[in-house]
Design an enzyme around this catalytic site. Structure first.
Site, PDB file in Angstrom:
ATOM      1  N   GLU A  12       0.720  -1.173   0.055  1.00 28.46           N
ATOM      2  CA  GLU A  12      -0.037  -0.060   0.109  1.00 28.46           C
ATOM      3  C   GLU A  12       0.877   1.336   0.014  1.00 28.46           C
ATOM      4  OE1 GLU A  12      -3.223  -0.189   2.992  1.00 28.46           O
ATOM      5  OE2 GLU A  12      -3.933  -1.816   1.880  1.00 28.46           O
ATOM      6  N   GLU A  60      -5.616  -8.593  -0.416  1.00 25.94           N
ATOM      7  CA  GLU A  60      -6.150  -8.000   0.718  1.00 25.94           C
ATOM      8  C   GLU A  60      -7.763  -7.877   0.315  1.00 25.94           C
ATOM      9  OE1 GLU A  60      -4.796  -5.154   3.427  1.00 25.94           O
ATOM     10  OE2 GLU A  60      -2.574  -5.694   3.022  1.00 25.94           O
ATOM     11  N   GLN A  90      -7.627 -11.107   7.259  1.00 25.27           N
ATOM     12  CA  GLN A  90      -6.592 -11.952   7.239  1.00 25.27           C
ATOM     13  C   GLN A  90      -6.862 -13.372   7.881  1.00 25.27           C
ATOM     14  OE1 GLN A  90      -3.301 -10.028   9.565  1.00 25.27           O
ATOM     15  NE2 GLN A  90      -3.739  -8.115   8.333  1.00 25.27           N
TER      16      GLN A  90
HETATM   17  O1  AHR Z   1      -5.187  -5.928   6.818  1.00 25.95           O
HETATM   18  C1  AHR Z   1      -4.885  -4.904   7.723  1.00 25.95           C
HETATM   19  C2  AHR Z   1      -4.255  -3.783   7.157  1.00 25.95           C
HETATM   20  O2  AHR Z   1      -5.102  -3.313   5.929  1.00 25.95           O
HETATM   21  C3  AHR Z   1      -3.003  -4.125   6.332  1.00 25.95           C
HETATM   22  O3  AHR Z   1      -1.946  -3.976   7.122  1.00 25.95           O
HETATM   23  C4  AHR Z   1      -2.758  -2.975   5.469  1.00 25.95           C
HETATM   24  O4  AHR Z   1      -2.042  -3.329   4.263  1.00 25.95           O
HETATM   25  C5  AHR Z   1      -4.324  -2.586   4.960  1.00 25.95           C
HETATM   26  O5  AHR Z   1      -4.606  -1.290   5.073  1.00 25.95           O
END
Ligand code: AHR
Length: 497
Positions: free
Chosen positions: A172, A291, A348
């Site tokens: 990011e 993500e 996650q």
């Molecule tokens: O997954 C949580 C966070 O979300 C990660 O660290 C980041 O890459 C995103 O903003």
């Protein structure tokens, strides 16, 4: 209401890359410490990894895990996490304002990944570090021996190289919250040079360049175009990230967010192909949706976290039934793009916006979103098909023409099993599905799994699991036609063989 589908064996989208069912573990909250790793827990193995959590991850059949971040990686010195554990430094972790003990690092995580039968998608720090640290990490992990960093790994007890195939070039980098945030041109150049030398160390690796942090970023589209202009010849993938939430408590609108995801995917494909055209390149860039999830329940609680503590409970969203439906819609959406989307990581995996939760010194348990993720990961292997679908539609606050039926089909050529994944978005009534499976002669219903619940806000907990699938769906086959009632607001898996 009625919906129709035609499934034809030869209408193929593509062979599904198993990495589409990937996940993500960041050094964040209780994902690592207190999640996968809890020495002293009754189920901990000799390395301190929880065997109950390993069991649940195996149930999900997670093929690849992105690691170690996320925002964390942009301030991470990988060297802190290798060598004798007692000598590893404790660091202020600026992304999440905690203290990182470095008890778990690259080698321990690679051991863990082996235990759950997953590959690792390793991210390098392009925030505070750069080309040098990145190429050294590739050498440490992948070079067999006879050089400084590969010999260092051997001296740490890991004779065999880890052979990590998939690597992320930072995280990011378009976000002002990122440690070492960059403009597209700044990032494009450093990613290009890092990619170049990482591949000089190991030409077999595949690289993911950072796309936008989400579709609403002001720099979205321009960012992808600029970054790919620099990196096109050096990378295989561009990343996408997106999280959703039902902020307005509007279920019709919430479940339509997968249409926005679809649009996002299509846009990134177009941008990548624009750069392909500009460069007169023969190569296509693939997508890594590394993500994706629902993330909003825990945002208020996270404002009250005491800074600089070790592994506080952060981003611990407790998911409800409606979240599982959206996750199902998102998985179907990604399968529809299996020709260009080759990696995706549910963000996650444990405790942090996760399908698996753990109690300190207690049991591990399954969130509602565990189920659509598990079903697609298990039954969604093989060839993604392109069914012709006609469904009644509705409008919501932000969308028009939303099909009540969100669906796709996967054919596993090895097991000869055909699986239909389907969400009924209708809040009022069941949807009668009529599906023509014309050239799947003699196929019968093996199982019709349904996830349904009269209460959209129902959650699971360590004490009770009221949101769990059953196999009492009524799907049947007659004269080459599947008919099934998809209950109102439900996730369905119809397995045929
Ligand atoms: O997954 C949580 C966070 O979300 C990660 O660290 C980041 O890459 C995103 O903003």
């Amino acid at each position: 209401q009625k919906a129709k589908m035609i499934i034809e064996k030869d209408f193929k989208v593509a062979e599904i890359d198993k990495r589409i069912y990937g996940s993500f573990i960041e050094h964040l909250g209780r994902a690592v410490y207190g999640g996968v790793y809890e020495p002293g827990h009754p189920s901990a193995d000799e390395q301190g990894f929880r065997k109950d959590v390993i069991g649940l991850i195996k149930e999900l059949k997670v093929p690849i895990i992105r690691y170690p971040g996320g925002n964390f990686v942009s301030g991470y010195n990988w060297e802190d996490g290798v060598g004798p554990i007692a000598e590893r430094p404790k660091r202020l972790e600026l992304a999440w304002r905690t203290t990182e003990t470095n008890e778990i690092g690259t080698n321990e995580f690679m051991d863990f990944a082996k235990k759950v039968d997953a590959e690792v998608n390793m991210a390098v720090n392009l925030g505070t570090r750069g080309i040098d640290a990145a190429r050294n990490l590739v050498e440490y992990c992948n070079h067999p021996g006879g050089s400084y960093y590969s010999d260092l790994r051997i001296s740490h007890g890991y004779k065999e190289p880890h052979k990590i195939k998939t690597w992320c070039l930072g995280n990011e980098m378009d976000g002002p919250w990122q440690i070492g945030h960059k403009t597209a041109a700044e990032y494009g150049r450093i990613a290009q040079e890092a990619a170049k030398v990482m591949k000089w160390v190991d030409p077999s690796i595949e690289l993911v360049a950072c796309g936008s942090s989400n579709r609403s970023m002001p720099t979205f589209a321009e960012w992808e175009a600029t970054v790919l202009d620099y990196t096109y010849d050096h990378v295989e993938f561009i990343s996408l990230h997106q999280y959703y939430g039902n902020y307005d408590n509007d279920i019709g609108n919430y479940l339509a967010l997968s249409l926005e995801m679809d649009d996002f995917i299509r846009s990134v494909i177009s941008i990548a192909d624009y750069i392909k055209a500009k460069k007169r390149s023969k190569k296509s860039i693939y997508l890594s949706f590394d993500e994706w999830n629902v993330w909003y329940h825990s945002k208020e609680a996270d404002k009250r976290i005491e800074p600089w503590t070790v592994a506080p409970p952060q981003l611990e969203d407790i998911y409800n039934f409606e979240d599982a439906l959206l996750v199902g819609c998102m998985l179907i959406t990604m399968l529809k793009h299996a020709d260009r989307l080759k990696i995706a990581c549910l963000a996650q995996l444990v405790n942090v916006i996760a399908p698996i939760m753990t109690e300190a010194n207690g049991p591990a348990w399954k969130q509602t979103i565990f189920y659509p993720y598990m079903h697609t990961s298990i039954y969604g292997r093989g060839v993604a098909l392109n069914p012709i679908i006609s469904s009644p539609k509705y409008d919501s606050k932000d969308f028009t023409d939303i099909p009540f039926l969100e669906s796709t089909a996967v054919y596993n050529e090895e097991t000869e099993e055909l699986t239909i994944f389907a969400v009924n978005r209708d809040q009022e009534e069941g949807l009668q599905l009529e599906c023509d499976i014309r050239n799947f002669d003699g196929y019968k219903v093996v199982e019709h799994i349904v996830l349904e619940n009269p209460d959209l806000k129902r959650t699971n907990s360590v004490q009770a699991q009221p949101v769990a699938p059953h196999s009492k769906g009524d799907a049947s086959v007659e004269n080459g036609k599947v008919s099934a009632l998809l209950p109102k607001l439900s996730w369905n898996v119809i397995r045929l063989g």
